[in-house]
Scaffold this motif. Structure first.
Motif, PDB file in Angstrom:
ATOM      1  N   SER A 104       0.867  -1.174   0.000  1.00  0.00           N
ATOM      2  CA  SER A 104       0.000   0.000   0.000  1.00  0.00           C
ATOM      3  C   SER A 104       0.901   1.219   0.000  1.00  0.00           C
ATOM      4  O   SER A 104       1.982   1.209   0.586  1.00  0.00           O
ATOM      5  N   ALA A 105       0.475   2.272  -0.655  1.00  0.00           N
ATOM      6  CA  ALA A 105       1.291   3.471  -0.792  1.00  0.00           C
ATOM      7  C   ALA A 105       1.323   4.225   0.531  1.00  0.00           C
ATOM      8  O   ALA A 105       0.472   3.995   1.399  1.00  0.00           O
ATOM      9  N   PRO A 106       2.277   5.125   0.705  1.00  0.00           N
ATOM     10  CA  PRO A 106       2.332   5.913   1.930  1.00  0.00           C
ATOM     11  C   PRO A 106       1.008   6.642   2.177  1.00  0.00           C
ATOM     12  O   PRO A 106       0.432   7.223   1.248  1.00  0.00           O
ATOM     13  N   LEU A 107       0.561   6.596   3.386  1.00  0.00           N
ATOM     14  CA  LEU A 107      -0.647   7.296   3.847  1.00  0.00           C
ATOM     15  C   LEU A 107      -1.918   6.860   3.115  1.00  0.00           C
ATOM     16  O   LEU A 107      -2.922   7.558   3.117  1.00  0.00           O
ATOM     17  N   ALA A 108      -1.863   5.682   2.483  1.00  0.00           N
ATOM     18  CA  ALA A 108      -3.023   5.245   1.698  1.00  0.00           C
ATOM     19  C   ALA A 108      -4.082   4.643   2.609  1.00  0.00           C
ATOM     20  O   ALA A 108      -3.839   4.303   3.776  1.00  0.00           O
ATOM     21  N   THR A 109      -5.269   4.548   2.053  1.00  0.00           N
ATOM     22  CA  THR A 109      -6.347   3.876   2.783  1.00  0.00           C
ATOM     23  C   THR A 109      -6.747   2.576   2.088  1.00  0.00           C
ATOM     24  O   THR A 109      -7.490   1.778   2.641  1.00  0.00           O
ATOM     25  N   ALA A 402      13.431  -4.249  -3.506  1.00  0.00           N
ATOM     26  CA  ALA A 402      12.924  -3.141  -4.324  1.00  0.00           C
ATOM     27  C   ALA A 402      13.215  -3.360  -5.803  1.00  0.00           C
ATOM     28  O   ALA A 402      12.551  -2.788  -6.658  1.00  0.00           O
ATOM     29  N   ARG A 403      14.186  -4.212  -6.104  1.00  0.00           N
ATOM     30  CA  ARG A 403      14.524  -4.528  -7.487  1.00  0.00           C
ATOM     31  C   ARG A 403      13.295  -5.013  -8.237  1.00  0.00           C
ATOM     32  O   ARG A 403      13.002  -4.554  -9.338  1.00  0.00           O
ATOM     33  N   MET A 404      12.533  -5.927  -7.594  1.00  0.00           N
ATOM     34  CA  MET A 404      11.343  -6.459  -8.229  1.00  0.00           C
ATOM     35  C   MET A 404      10.231  -5.411  -8.262  1.00  0.00           C
ATOM     36  O   MET A 404       9.477  -5.305  -9.218  1.00  0.00           O
ATOM     37  N   GLU A 405      10.167  -4.638  -7.159  1.00  0.00           N
ATOM     38  CA  GLU A 405       9.074  -3.685  -7.037  1.00  0.00           C
ATOM     39  C   GLU A 405       9.151  -2.604  -8.101  1.00  0.00           C
ATOM     40  O   GLU A 405       8.141  -2.131  -8.602  1.00  0.00           O
ATOM     41  N   LEU A 406      10.396  -2.232  -8.439  1.00  0.00           N
ATOM     42  CA  LEU A 406      10.552  -1.181  -9.432  1.00  0.00           C
ATOM     43  C   LEU A 406      10.128  -1.665 -10.813  1.00  0.00           C
ATOM     44  O   LEU A 406       9.771  -0.871 -11.677  1.00  0.00           O
ATOM     45  N   ALA A 407      10.163  -2.976 -10.995  1.00  0.00           N
ATOM     46  CA  ALA A 407       9.806  -3.515 -12.302  1.00  0.00           C
ATOM     47  C   ALA A 407       8.294  -3.634 -12.469  1.00  0.00           C
ATOM     48  O   ALA A 407       7.802  -3.907 -13.552  1.00  0.00           O
ATOM     49  N   PRO A 410       1.821  -0.333 -11.996  1.00  0.00           N
ATOM     50  CA  PRO A 410       2.629   0.832 -11.638  1.00  0.00           C
ATOM     51  C   PRO A 410       3.710   0.499 -10.607  1.00  0.00           C
ATOM     52  O   PRO A 410       3.584  -0.476  -9.877  1.00  0.00           O
ATOM     53  N   MET A 411       4.698   1.365 -10.584  1.00  0.00           N
ATOM     54  CA  MET A 411       5.894   1.098  -9.799  1.00  0.00           C
ATOM     55  C   MET A 411       5.639   1.235  -8.293  1.00  0.00           C
ATOM     56  O   MET A 411       4.897   2.113  -7.861  1.00  0.00           O
ATOM     57  N   VAL A 412       6.256   0.351  -7.511  1.00  0.00           N
ATOM     58  CA  VAL A 412       6.233   0.488  -6.052  1.00  0.00           C
ATOM     59  C   VAL A 412       7.533   1.161  -5.662  1.00  0.00           C
ATOM     60  O   VAL A 412       8.600   0.560  -5.697  1.00  0.00           O
ATOM     61  N   TRP A 413       7.479   2.409  -5.349  1.00  0.00           N
ATOM     62  CA  TRP A 413       8.720   3.184  -5.172  1.00  0.00           C
ATOM     63  C   TRP A 413       9.083   3.425  -3.715  1.00  0.00           C
ATOM     64  O   TRP A 413      10.196   3.758  -3.380  1.00  0.00           O
ATOM     65  N   TRP A 414       8.105   3.242  -2.775  1.00  0.00           N
ATOM     66  CA  TRP A 414       8.339   3.775  -1.431  1.00  0.00           C
ATOM     67  C   TRP A 414       9.369   3.020  -0.612  1.00  0.00           C
ATOM     68  O   TRP A 414      10.092   3.643   0.150  1.00  0.00           O
ATOM     69  N   SER A 415       9.481   1.693  -0.771  1.00  0.00           N
ATOM     70  CA  SER A 415      10.519   1.005   0.039  1.00  0.00           C
ATOM     71  C   SER A 415      11.896   1.515  -0.346  1.00  0.00           C
ATOM     72  O   SER A 415      12.739   1.799   0.509  1.00  0.00           O
ATOM     73  N   LEU A 416      12.111   1.621  -1.653  1.00  0.00           N
ATOM     74  CA  LEU A 416      13.426   2.058  -2.111  1.00  0.00           C
ATOM     75  C   LEU A 416      13.707   3.478  -1.628  1.00  0.00           C
ATOM     76  O   LEU A 416      14.784   3.766  -1.091  1.00  0.00           O
ATOM     77  N   VAL A 417      12.724   4.348  -1.768  1.00  0.00           N
ATOM     78  CA  VAL A 417      12.936   5.740  -1.377  1.00  0.00           C
ATOM     79  C   VAL A 417      13.187   5.834   0.121  1.00  0.00           C
ATOM     80  O   VAL A 417      14.079   6.559   0.566  1.00  0.00           O
ATOM     81  N   ALA A 418      12.408   5.058   0.903  1.00  0.00           N
ATOM     82  CA  ALA A 418      12.599   5.109   2.356  1.00  0.00           C
ATOM     83  C   ALA A 418      14.004   4.633   2.725  1.00  0.00           C
ATOM     84  O   ALA A 418      14.718   5.297   3.488  1.00  0.00           O
ATOM     85  N   ALA A 419      14.390   3.468   2.183  1.00  0.00           N
ATOM     86  CA  ALA A 419      15.723   2.941   2.502  1.00  0.00           C
ATOM     87  C   ALA A 419      16.803   3.920   2.053  1.00  0.00           C
ATOM     88  O   ALA A 419      17.756   4.216   2.776  1.00  0.00           O
TER      89      ALA A 419
END
Lengths: 448, 652
Positions: A104-109, A402-407, A410-419
């Protein structure tokens, strides 16, 4: 009857020893004039104070995360849970337990991906179990709710910073010439950020959730310990070898010098990643074939973690050793060393009293400078899959997933950005601090 | 009309003023010397003229007029054509001023191109020939590392001449060079100045060099000029109390009554140059001046005419009372001849193997010390004299046991020594900054020997006693070396050596890094200690006047061997070896400079490498009197008297 049992992992022990050593060293440095002056210069630097504050905050998190325990299971018999938790886990129980189903995206419901809901509703984004659950069905209020909580958090942070300012007042009075303003400003920024996050984290996933629904904020905070420990324990392991061999090679000369030089040139000529990969895989085999050595998975992961530190240490002492050898070669010919020899002072004593104190600045600078390199090395190695145990949460494992998530699309960017953000702040603080240290300790830097 | 006119030049570093209101003029073809101790602002003045001040410093006030043009008003671009083209500069350290990866010719061509546009080969060769470099065409293709220090300084001079400057600034141009080379370079500079009608600004701390070179002299003290005078008047009657003390602090080698002058304590200037940033209300020398009046503390003295053309910045009336005569030593060590030798070194050799190739095969030896025989009696001083690289320090270390001799014996009280004998012999080193561990307190430094040898007794009491013995306060034990000046550090180093009660001190150029006034303090201290403790000194130095003052016997070394040995009067007054004669003649002496007659045995060229010494007498390639036999065999010692020997065929 105690409801928990403390667990002291080897890495915890080493970390505590290290912190104790730093404290003792600090007290000792306060008595030695040239060290006191150098540290004062660090304290007078605004960058130095600010980065030290950031680093201390990180260390605090790592320290909390190093107080391990096992909970007592309910029942008559004295049984303890197999999971080893830390004080940080206890503090973050909410974050740890409020897992969602998946991303789930940051602050998502809602979840990040559509799923088939009940037969008649078709596919849609399902509601999160915890994220924004208090809003009920009224999702229009989400923006206002977040803003209100953020403002409350800012107020909390401001209060926290003011409380800190009051508590640390005697300290500022005692040493008025240090750059306390920079420190206060940093604390303020940290408190404001922390306040907002704390205020929001109760009802939202501030940094989103990962594939199995774990809160990314929790993962990042847990990664801090791994990063800090890799950076410091590795240094602790390699330092004695680097210093002893460097001094010996430089001072004794002759065949001893040849042997040591041969050793480090050989080590240096083997590709580092290859050596580390081979050693890590071997360690892994040893650990896997001896499950009886470890009571819990945490202990096993810890053993692997320490092994990684040792291996990184073995491959990283050569640089410092070479530096020290060169410096000692120069110091050996200095007149005060000659004078000590003429007085019949023993070689061991000359090394201890005349040579070591005069190369300590190199050691100090090397420690701080290596720290950030090691944090980054861990991330790279874990990314390649030869780093820490997959169960250990670290920046490297986060980036690896995050390697898989970026692929995805739509892209899952938040783990990579947080780390990335946390690691960036840590490494940047360490590097800036290293610069300030070098300016203060290196006698060759001209002081105004 | 003067070529260069400096008015009230001030340089500021933060709030401090290392150069404060300096004014002087240099006429065309004239040599003006700035004289002073280290830290007086001489070099900063020169850099300010070139507008090459370091980052932190800036010109705070004043004007610099060069041929009627105001240099301070020029833009940086205009200034670039002045540098090199009108004013050129040569520096103290020739090795650091040349680019090591460019040939000498290319570096001169660069300078020529900038100032002339083209750089024909012939012009480069002509310049190199002008500065006396032999075989200039070949030398132009060589790199700096292939040249000796003297050659590099000549090459630097050639570069400076490339722009045909009207003013040459020479900042301690010979301080890093040996005396025989110094004499060559000074002659060269003076010749060039005459030939090209250049003006020269010479910066030096050496009264002898200045006497030889300068037409007019300005003495700087703590950032101000305190005296400006023509040479003859200056040396005949120095006016400022500082200048007069500077002269008195030099051991007087020319005095008619040598016995009496050796018996006399050197006059010292108490204290040291005030540190940068000190606030001065009145005269800057007042704290160290013996004749200071109350007005000296409150008002900056005006310039006054002391004699014709000689101006002095001092409140005192011209009729100075003479400086108080310095006291005699109460007891200078009485030396009885014929006592048994304390130390005997016989046929000492130290060879360093030269290794080459993968297998580290020994392909030759550097014969740093090649058969040195020395004897030293209790309470006496033997001076070991020679140029750098002749092996004199290695002799000291070999005697001490710091350097293992390849061959030969050292006997102490007739007993053969193996390795170190710390309680009997100690060493005092040259560099007072390198010889004390910056991380240890003074007390720990001095107590080190006591601890290492487990000397019984109260260590702390002994340390205080030692500090007082070398003229420092006992409460200094808790301080760190960086809090002390060079002279004080040298005292600490002496105290450390004395801690183990040695009978012999090996002093390796203990005063060469110190200013003249501080040198006098240390020489007095060494003489006092010798009398009190019946110490023997092996005094390693290149400074002839110090030898004359301190030593009873002199050994002159050249390329690892002692070429002349005798009492101080025999060697310094009637030297028989041509090398000794050249060495003595090359040492800049005030009187010799003044009468302008510098007729002497000249050592041409550079000292050869001890790895490949010339066949026969080592000195013959530089010797003006060499004969055929000198090229074939090394001469055996010739006894000229009971105490005087020389290794020269021509000495007989």
């Amino acid at each position: 009857m105690l409801q928990i049992k403390f667990v002291l992992l080897w890495s915890d022990l080493l970390f505590f020893v290290l912190i104790a050593a730093v404290v003792v060293g600090g007290v000792w440095a306060g008595r030695v004039e040239h060290l006191r002056l150098a540290w004062r210069q660090v304290g007078q630097s605004r960058v130095g104070m600010a980065t030290a504050t950031v680093l201390l905050a990180f260390v605090l998190v790592a320290l909390l995360d190093s107080l391990h325990y096992r909970e007592r299971l309910p029942g008559e018999q004295e049984n303890y849970a197999v999971e080893v938790r830390s004080a940080l886990d206890a503090a973050l129980t909410g974050l740890r337990t409020r897992t969602e189903k998946t991303y789930s995206a940051p602050l998502a419901t809602h979840l990040f991906a559509k799923e088939s809901l009940d037969a008649d509703l078709g596919r849609d984004f399902p509601r999160l179990k915890h994220g924004g659950a208090h809003l009920g069905e009224d999702l229009t209020a989400q923006g206002g709710d977040i803003a209100a909580k953020a403002i409350k958090g800012l107020g909390l942070g401001l209060l926290g910073a003011m409380a800190f300012g009051l508590v640390s007042l005697p300290l500022r009075r005692a040493a008025p010439h240090l750059a306390w303003n920079a420190q206060l400003a940093t604390v303020l920024v940290l408190c404001l950020l922390g306040g907002v996050i704390v205020a929001l984290a109760g009802d939202y996933h501030v940094l989103g959730t990962d594939k199995v629904g774990q809160d990314v904020l929790y993962l990042t905070l847990k990664s801090i310990r791994t990063a800090i420990l890799i950076g410091t324990l590795t240094t602790l392991i390699m330092l004695p070898a680097a210093v002893v061999l460097g001094l010996l090679a430089g001072y004794a000369g002759g065949w001893i010098d040849d042997v040591i030089q041969y050793l480090y040139t050989t080590l240096n000529s083997i590709p580092g990643v290859l050596l580390i990969a081979a050693s890590v895989l071997m360690m892994q085999v040893v650990i896997d074939t001896h499950p009886e050595w470890f009571a819990t998975t945490a202990e096993r992961a810890d053993a692997r973690f320490l092994a990684l530190c040792a291996i990184l240490g073995i491959t990283s002492w050569t640089g410092l050793c070479r530096l020290l050898r060169g410096e000692v070669l120069k110091l050996r010919e200095l007149e005060y060393v000659q004078a000590a020899r003429a007085l019949g002072v023993s070689s061991a004593r000359i090394l201890w009293r005349h040579v070591l104190p005069n190369v300590m600045h190199i050691v100090m600078i090397a420690i701080v400078m290596d720290f950030s390199g090691l944090v980054l090395a861990e991330a790279v190695l874990s990314y390649v899959g030869i780093g820490v145990d997959p169960n250990t949460i670290s920046f490297g494992t986060m980036i690896n997933t995050a390697r898989m998530e970026l692929a995805r699309e739509p892209m899952v960017w938040w783990s990579l950005v947080a780390a990335f953000a946390f690691m960036f702040v840590l490494v940047l603080a360490a590097n800036l601090f290293a610069d300030v240290m070098r300016d203060a300790f290196d006698p060759r830097v001209v002081k105004q | 009309m003067s070529l260069l006119s400096v008015r009230d030049l001030s340089v500021a570093i933060g709030a401090a003023a290392p150069v404060d209101g300096v004014s002087f003029e240099i006429g065309a073809g004239e040599t003006f010397a700035l004289l002073g101790e280290s830290g007086c602002g001489k070099s900063l003045t020169a850099l300010a003229l070139m507008r090459l001040l370091p980052e932190a410093a800036r010109i705070a006030a004043g004007s610099v007029q060069f041929a009627g043009e105001e240099l301070c008003a020029l833009t940086e671009a205009q200034m670039r054509s002045v540098r090199g083209g009108k004013i050129a500069m040569i520096f103290q350290e020739p090795g650091a001023s040349l680019n090591p990866v460019m040939t000498i010719g290319a570096q001169i061509a660069e300078a020529l191109k900038f100032h002339g546009g083209s750089a024909p080969e012939a012009k480069i060769v002509e310049l190199l020939a002008a500065v006396g470099i032999p075989d200039p065409a070949r030398r132009a293709t060589e790199y700096p590392f292939q040249m000796s220090g003297g050659m590099k300084q000549r090459a630097m001079t050639a570069m400076a001449l490339a722009g045909e400057p009207e003013l040459l600034i020479a900042d301690e141009p010979t301080t890093a060079l040996d005396v025989t080379i110094q004499a060559q370079v000074l002659d060269l500079l003076d010749g060039l100045r005459r030939e090209r009608r250049m003006a020269m600004l010479l910066i030096s701390h050496d009264l002898g060099v200045v006497a030889q070179m300068a037409d007019r002299i300005g003495v700087m003290y703590a950032g101000q000029l305190v005296e400006v005078a023509p040479r003859a008047a200056f040396y005949a009657a120095p006016g400022h109390p500082y200048t007069r003390r500077l002269f008195a602090a030099l051991p007087d080698a020319e005095s008619a009554d040598r016995a009496a002058s050796r018996q006399r304590r050197l006059l010292t200037i108490p204290g040291s140059v005030p540190p940068l940033g000190t606030q001065h209300a009145g005269c800057r020398f007042v704290e160290r001046c013996g004749e200071a009046l109350p007005v000296c503390r409150t008002t900056l003295p005006p310039w006054r005419e002391y004699a014709a053309g000689q101006q002095v910045r001092c409140h005192l009336e011209t009729a100075h009372t003479l400086l108080a005569e310095s006291a005699d030593f109460t007891a200078r060590a009485k030396v009885g001849a014929g006592e048994t030798a304390l130390l005997e070194a016989r046929d000492l050799k130290v060879h360093f193997p030269l290794r080459r190739g993968v297998l580290q095969r020994v392909v030759g030896h550097v014969r740093a010390v090649d058969g040195v025989t020395l004897a030293l009696q209790a309470g006496r001083t033997v001076a070991l004299v020679g140029e750098s690289g002749c092996g004199k320090t290695t002799v000291g270390k070999a005697i001490l046991g710091l350097q293992k001799p390849t061959d030969g014996t050292v006997k102490l009280h007739g007993k053969l020594l193996q390795g170190l004998a710390p309680a009997a012999m100690q060493m005092v080193f040259q560099d007072p900054f390198g010889s004390l561990n910056p991380r240890l307190r003074v007390g720990e430094i001095i107590a080190e020997g006591l601890r290492a040898l487990a000397v019984a007794g109260d260590t702390r009491m002994r340390v205080v006693e030692l500090l007082e013995q070398v003229g420092l306060a006992g409460d200094m034990v808790g301080r760190y070396p960086h809090e002390f000046s060079g002279g004080q550090r040298q005292r600490i180093a002496i105290a450390r050596a004395l801690a183990v009660r040695p009978q012999l001190l090996i002093c390796d150029e203990p005063t060469s890094a110190l200013d003249v006034s501080v040198q006098a303090q240390i020489l007095n201290l060494l003489t006092d200690l010798q009398a009190q403790l019946n110490l023997s000194y092996l005094f390693i130095t290149h400074n002839i006047t110090v030898v004359d003052y301190l030593a009873q016997e002199v050994a002159v070394m050249y390329l690892g061997r002692i070429v002349e040995y005798g009492t101080v009067d025999e060697v310094l007054r009637s030297a028989r070896h041509p090398y000794t004669q050249a060495l003595l003649a090359a040492a800049p002496r005030i009187e010799a400079g003044l009468d302008g007659s510098r007729e002497y045995v000249r050592a041409a060229g550079d000292p050869p490498s001890p790895a490949r010494p010339p066949a026969g007498c080592h000195f013959h390639p530089r010797c003006p009197r060499a004969e055929a036999r000198c090229r074939e065999a090394y001469p055996e010692p010739v006894a000229l008297s009971a105490t005087h020997t020389a290794r020269c065929f021509l000495a007989v």
